[in-house]
Design an enzyme around this catalytic site. Structure first.
Site, PDB file in Angstrom:
ATOM      1  N   GLU A 166       0.811  -1.210   0.000  1.00 41.98           N
ATOM      2  CA  GLU A 166       0.000   0.000   0.000  1.00 41.98           C
ATOM      3  C   GLU A 166       0.847   1.264   0.000  1.00 41.98           C
ATOM      4  OE1 GLU A 166      -3.042   2.362   2.989  1.00 41.98           O
ATOM      5  OE2 GLU A 166      -2.434   0.312   3.450  1.00 41.98           O
ATOM      6  N   ASP A 167       1.919   1.279   0.782  1.00 40.95           N
ATOM      7  CA  ASP A 167       2.672   2.516   1.016  1.00 40.95           C
ATOM      8  C   ASP A 167       3.989   2.605   0.254  1.00 40.95           C
ATOM      9  OD1 ASP A 167       0.681   3.317   2.716  1.00 40.95           O
ATOM     10  OD2 ASP A 167       1.648   2.529   4.513  1.00 40.95           O
TER      11      ASP A 167
END
Length: 723
Positions: A96-97
């Site tokens: 996600e990051d």
């Protein structure tokens, strides 16, 4: 740990020199107690991978981001999870990051870890209409991932726990939103999976963040009560310990304090002040095995008198999340009530860790496997709900219903226990058995006595569902069912029925419209049909028929397009031969409750978008200008053989005499009619006006009922109500 690993750990550069910070070396040391050296090496390799992926990223607290995955992994280690789950915990944010792909994680750590990480990751690449829809879809994806691998939710819960512990750095509005989500979704999920230790901390942190003033006031009240109760509780614990020793029972006895959020919820639910909540403090007794639990129960009942009706045996009948214990309430010294919980050591472990206990201890542990099997059963129901609902918001609402199960324990005729939420009905029971049983149920027997499907079930009842092959769900069931599985099953079946019935009505309407143009549906060429469907952006002819049947498209306009004619200025749905109705068309043909049309009445059809065809009497006062809207009206006639009974409203004036209503009801029943509703309006001291809603076959049947009612001595006037 093997000798090579300390060198590996020592060679790493830790992100901080803060000695109080939990480091990778601390995690590896903790994992030594139950993981093999090669598995710990895999965890360390994941740490190096994650630290490199998150290089340069910091959290709102200002600390390097890698501390968060480490904290999540620590919680997983405390739950004694397997090494792949801990690897996934360390990597849970890299997709996600960072720019790390699932394929790279699969290549480095295997498909199992990649799927776990993917299940935990949020939906950041999809666009949604509203934030509520985005959160609901997020929840839906997470729940579906859980059904494939239960460890997904354990990582997610550990992730949420650390986020809650560091929530203070967030903006107040974001803090409240995250806290509310935690209390409404994550804490109930932890409870549903039997993870009470996790649930208590999530509730405590969520309560403090969402309602800080209420938390502070209640915390002060509990502290004050704790001071007042300390000496009496110590005496009670000492007395129980002495009696256990005298009976030769080895027991671990400890005081237990109810969580602040649980106290708060109880105050709200019962609308009572704190001083009236009696079970803030309790005594927990942990013994060796099940037999000793019941012996210990006898000991405490001989020490203090039990409060009648407050004993619960969750050992013989475990809760839906696998929780097992004996609960009893005793009259303590000075008459103050004491709650006692008695369980074995294995039950205590499962009560605290729930489904996570499956990984803490090896196969063969019946208590841990009970929690596991019950969690699987719940997730199976979640998957069934997912397959039968439309939107993500509907899915979220249905699952949230099942996250608060104050249970009722019922039995099938074969003696199988069915655990349902409090307030459940025979329809909920039927859907819990199987969706097909729910879809075809017609009535129920509770303890061998016929009962309505809306009856509220009580613990200990035996429920038998009576089904019929041609039966189908009633939309009215949605007003009383309580389980998400029943609600989604009813809606799914009704949607399917409505689509089928709308398609059938749509075919009749389009055939009727085409007949006025000298055509039939079978005469339209496939090429022309495809052109019209493309122009309307409708995928196929079945979808077109459903649209017409639901009243979303006018059959006359569609017919003109199909034959290649320009739409006329005045399009009349009611032209040509009348459409025959017989009362068995289903959900897409409705009968106006304003005028109650029955066979024999002159009728007219009004097309209503989304509802289909609504049948009214031609003289209905509510039609107004709709009667002149030729684009909304359909000419109707009754079938020669109507296949249903129809509701009709009858107004009667009677003398005020005891038994008058019973005589009228008997006459109505003698004519094979059923009373659906009665309303009263007392006009004066001598007479009463009543309005009955009864079912009849046609006008002749109604006339027979009215004539018989007029013959009664106490009936002054009877007439059919006018719309």
């Amino acid at each position: 740990m093997n000798s090579a690993l300390p060198t590996l750990v020592g060679a790493a550069t830790e992100p901080s020199t803060d000695s109080t910070r939990f480091l990778i070396s601390d995690l590896c040391a903790e994992l030594e107690s139950y993981l093999a050296p090669e598995q710990i090496n895999e965890v360390y390799r994941a740490y190096l991978f994650g630290a490199e992926a998150h290089e340069g990223q910091t959290r709102k607290t200002g600390e390097p981001y890698i501390y968060h995955p480490l904290a999540v992994a620590r919680t997983m280690g405390e739950m004694r999870m397997d090494h792949r789950a801990i690897v996934a915990a360390i990597l849970h944010d890299v997709m996600e990051d960072t720019r790390t792909s699932k394929e790279r994680i699969r290549a480095e750590f295997g498909a199992e870890v990649a799927d776990l990480v993917d299940g935990v990751s949020k939906l950041t690449h999809l666009q949604f209409q509203t934030k509520a829809e985005a959160q609901a879809e997020n929840f839906r994806k997470m729940m579906l991932a859980i059904t494939r691998d239960i460890r997904v939710i354990l990582v997610k819960l550990a992730d949420r726990l650390h986020n809650m512990r560091t929530l203070g750095v967030m903006r107040p509005d974001k803090r409240r939103r995250i806290a509310r989500e935690t209390l409404e979704i994550y804490a109930p999920i932890a409870q549903r999976l039997g993870m009470n230790r996790m649930r208590r901390e999530l509730e405590q942190l969520g309560f403090a963040a969402l309602y800080p003033r209420r938390f502070a006031v209640l915390d002060a009240s509990v502290r004050q009560a704790r001071g007042h109760r300390r000496e009496p509780m110590q005496k009670i614990e000492a007395a129980i310990t002495h009696r256990m020793e005298a009976a030769g029972i080895e027991a671990r006895i400890s005081g237990r304090e109810k969580g602040l959020y649980s106290i708060y919820r109880k105050m709200l639910d019962k609308r009572q002040p704190f001083k009236k909540i009696v079970d803030v403090f309790a005594v927990r007794i942990v013994v060796a095995d099940v037999d000793t639990c019941y012996r210990a129960l006898g000991v405490v009942h001989n020490l203090y008198k039990p409060v009648p009706g407050r004993f619960k045996d969750y050992i013989a009948i475990p809760k839906s999340n696998g929780y097992q214990s004996l609960h009893t309430v005793l009259f303590g010294p000075h008459g103050s009530p004491i709650e006692i919980q008695i369980r074995s050591a294995e039950m205590d472990r499962v009560a605290e860790s729930g489904i996570a206990a499956h990984w803490q201890y090896k196969a063969g542990d019946d208590h841990a496997m009970t929690a596991q099997s019950r969690a699987r059963e719940w997730l199976k129901d979640v998957l069934e709900i997912q397959n039968s609902v439309g939107s993500s918001i509907e899915f979220l609402e249905n699952v949230k219903v099942d996250l608060f199960p104050d249970e009722v324990y019922t039995f099938t005729p074969m003696g199988e226990i069915m655990v349902l939420p409090r307030g459940a009905t025979p329809v909920d029971f039927a859907y819990a058995v199987h969706s097909d049983v729910g879809n075809h149920c017609v009535t129920a027997r509770i303890d061998r006595q016929l009962a309505p499907l809306s009856a509220r079930l009580q613990s200990g009842q035996t429920v038998e569902i009576v089904t019929a092959p041609g039966a189908r769900p009633n939309p009215a069931w949605l007003s009383f069912v309580v389980t998400g599985k029943a609600r989604s099953g009813i809606r799914h079946c009704l949607k399917s029925l409505q689509s089928d019935e709308a398609a059938a009505l749509g075919r009749r309407l389009i055939e009727k419209a085409l007949a006025t143009l000298g055509q039939g549906l079978g005469q339209i060429s496939p090429v022309r049909m495809d052109q019209v469907l493309d122009a309307m952006k409708i995928p196929d002819i079945d979808s077109l028929l459903v649209e017409i049947g639901l009243g979303n498209r006018m059959a006359a306009l569609v017919a003109r397009q199909l034959v290649g004619q320009e739409p006329a200025q005045e399009v009349c749905e009611g032209s040509g031969s009348a459409l025959a109705v017989k009362g068995t068309e289903g959900l897409v043909v409705n009968y106006g409750r304003c005028c109650f049309p029955i066979p024999g009445d002159p009728v007219i059809g009004i097309l209503s978008a989304g509802r289909g065809l609504v049948v009214h009497r031609e003289a209905c006062r509510n039609l107004g200008e709709l009667r002149e809207r030729s684009d909304k009206t359909v000419s109707l006639e009754w079938s020669n053989e109507p296949g249903a009974e129809f509701a009709v409203s009858v107004r009667a004036e009677t003398a005020n005499r005891r038994g008058a209503l019973a005589e009228m009801a008997a006459v109505i029943a003698d004519h094979g009619s059923n009373i659906e509703h009665i309303s009263f309006n007392e006009r004066d001291g001598h007479s009463t006006a009543m309005t009955f809603t009864i079912t009849v076959r046609d006008r002749r049947h109604l006339a027979q009922v009215i004539r018989s009612l007029r013959r009664l001595n106490d009936v002054l006037r009877v007439q059919r109500s006018r719309g």
